[in-house]
Design a protein around this motif. Sequence first.
Motif, mmCIF file in Angstrom:
data_model
loop_
_atom_site.group_PDB
_atom_site.id
_atom_site.type_symbol
_atom_site.label_atom_id
_atom_site.label_comp_id
_atom_site.label_asym_id
_atom_site.label_seq_id
_atom_site.Cartn_x
_atom_site.Cartn_y
_atom_site.Cartn_z
ATOM 1 N N PHE A 42 0.684 -1.058 0.154
ATOM 2 C CA PHE A 42 0.192 -0.007 -0.126
ATOM 3 C C PHE A 42 1.380 1.403 -0.410
ATOM 4 N N SER A 43 0.392 2.744 -0.129
ATOM 5 C CA SER A 43 0.462 3.747 -0.402
ATOM 6 C C SER A 43 1.221 3.512 1.020
ATOM 7 N N GLU A 44 2.039 5.233 1.117
ATOM 8 C CA GLU A 44 2.323 5.593 2.812
ATOM 9 C C GLU A 44 1.267 6.194 3.340
ATOM 10 N N LYS A 45 0.440 6.577 2.816
ATOM 11 C CA LYS A 45 -0.603 7.436 3.701
ATOM 12 C C LYS A 45 -1.522 5.956 3.891
ATOM 13 N N SER A 74 -0.509 4.025 6.811
ATOM 14 C CA SER A 74 -0.635 5.072 8.003
ATOM 15 C C SER A 74 -1.901 4.429 8.825
ATOM 16 N N ALA A 75 -2.809 4.676 7.495
ATOM 17 C CA ALA A 75 -4.163 4.626 8.288
ATOM 18 C C ALA A 75 -4.634 3.307 8.634
ATOM 19 N N PHE A 76 -4.181 1.824 8.265
ATOM 20 C CA PHE A 76 -4.605 0.988 8.590
ATOM 21 C C PHE A 76 -3.650 0.347 9.905
#
Length: 143
Positions: free
Chosen positions: A103-106, A109-111
Amino acid sequence: MNDNSKKKQNKGGRTPKTDPSIHRHVFRLTDEENAKLLSLFEASGMPNKARFIISVLFSKEMKSVKIDKGTVDFYMRLTSFHSQFRSIGVNYNQIVKLLYRHFSEKKASAFLYKLEKHTAEMAALCKKIIQISEEFETNYLKK
């Protein structure tokens, strides 16, 4: 010569004991005394009741081991729970690696934020488990 062959012949049977127990003593017990004797005998774990009585009479060392089924069950469940807890930690590390890889960094971070909330709940649960284990140990194991 005929006499010598008879002496060497084996008659069979059990070999006689060097110090046989030939003296017999009889005593009578009430129902209460008998129940107490039987419970002590079972607690000793000795296979022979006569040897148990002799060891008690002559003050030989008698070992009594009591196994509490509840304590054993608690210990087994706590051990299995600990192994599950360790496997969760391994899975946690694998999830973090996979999140950053796929996944992307953003999004990662959410997960991870959601995962962090659940980790905090698990840490609080772990503290409660340790507290319950310590209470159990002080109340039931150390007597």
